[in-house]
Design an enzyme around this catalytic site. Sequence first.
Site, PDB file in Angstrom:
ATOM      1  N   GLY A   1       0.708  -1.262   0.038  1.00  0.00           N
ATOM      2  CA  GLY A   1      -0.086   0.001  -0.052  1.00  0.00           C
ATOM      3  C   GLY A   1       0.744   1.252   0.048  1.00  0.00           C
TER       4      GLY A   1
ATOM      5  N   HIS B   1       9.149   6.165   4.637  1.00  0.00           N
ATOM      6  CA  HIS B   1       8.511   6.917   5.937  1.00  0.00           C
ATOM      7  C   HIS B   1       8.033   6.008   6.996  1.00  0.00           C
ATOM      8  CE1 HIS B   1       5.716   6.581   2.564  1.00  0.00           C
ATOM      9  NE2 HIS B   1       4.850   6.284   3.444  1.00  0.00           N
TER      10      HIS B   1
HETATM   11  P1  AMP Z   1       1.893   5.269   2.275  1.00  0.00           P
HETATM   12  O1  AMP Z   1       0.714   5.061   1.699  1.00  0.00           O
HETATM   13  O2  AMP Z   1       2.398   4.328   3.200  1.00  0.00           O
HETATM   14  O3  AMP Z   1       2.997   5.353   1.269  1.00  0.00           O
HETATM   15  O4  AMP Z   1       1.846   6.474   3.118  1.00  0.00           O
HETATM   16  C1  AMP Z   1       1.876   7.859   2.585  1.00  0.00           C
HETATM   17  C2  AMP Z   1       1.162   8.635   3.625  1.00  0.00           C
HETATM   18  O5  AMP Z   1       1.556  10.183   3.188  1.00  0.00           O
HETATM   19  C3  AMP Z   1      -0.340   8.767   3.396  1.00  0.00           C
HETATM   20  O6  AMP Z   1      -0.904   8.326   4.761  1.00  0.00           O
HETATM   21  C4  AMP Z   1      -0.879  10.280   3.219  1.00  0.00           C
HETATM   22  O7  AMP Z   1      -1.917  10.515   3.958  1.00  0.00           O
HETATM   23  C5  AMP Z   1       0.193  11.014   3.473  1.00  0.00           C
HETATM   24  N1  AMP Z   1       0.842  12.220   2.684  1.00  0.00           N
HETATM   25  C6  AMP Z   1       0.548  12.115   1.488  1.00  0.00           C
HETATM   26  N2  AMP Z   1       0.807  13.724   1.168  1.00  0.00           N
HETATM   27  C7  AMP Z   1       1.156  14.268   2.336  1.00  0.00           C
HETATM   28  C8  AMP Z   1       1.382  15.636   2.546  1.00  0.00           C
HETATM   29  N3  AMP Z   1       1.613  16.593   1.495  1.00  0.00           N
HETATM   30  N4  AMP Z   1       1.635  15.758   3.916  1.00  0.00           N
HETATM   31  C9  AMP Z   1       1.383  15.084   4.648  1.00  0.00           C
HETATM   32  N5  AMP Z   1       0.867  13.727   4.651  1.00  0.00           N
HETATM   33  C10 AMP Z   1       0.973  13.355   3.311  1.00  0.00           C
END
Ligand code: AMP
Length: 114
Positions: free
Chosen positions: A93, A100
């Site tokens: 996912g 991160h």
């Molecule tokens: P993943 O799906 O593990 O790659 O997590 C990516 C995360 O980044 C998701 O939970 C999104 O809500 C978060 N996300 C995406 N863009 C931003 C942003 N500009 N600022 C803060 N969180 C973000």
Amino acid sequence: MSDCIFCKIINNEIPSTKIYEDEFVIGFKDLNPLAKEHYLFIHREHSKNINEISDSDPAQLSDVFKAISTFTKDSGLAETGFRVVTNQGANGGQTVFHTHFHVLGGEVLGGFGS
Ligand code: AMP
Ligand code: ZN
């Protein structure tokens, strides 16, 4: 990396709500929180996923986990408990390709073991 949104957050090119910063790591609020408290912790050095960071410079993982430890102790999350999640690849996912770690807490979390 120039087209990476989390690198842009590190460089203050796009806005974020930062909750932690040190020489190596930043933590900021997730835009779409999945728990009452939901933060993302990233290393300032770009890598795309946990396997890449583990192969290229595993010390960066210690930097991130030390930051999570400091932040959760200072904010009280360590006392009430929290969860760390990282996703790799399509089945995991992963949607943002800068390694991160999600830090979730502030309430009792469902799923895993509950
Ligand atoms: P993943 O799906 O593990 O790659 O997590 C990516 C995360 O980044 C998701 O939970 C999104 O809500 C978060 N996300 C995406 N863009 C931003 C942003 N500009 N600022 C803060 N969180 C973000
Ligand atoms: Zn990046």
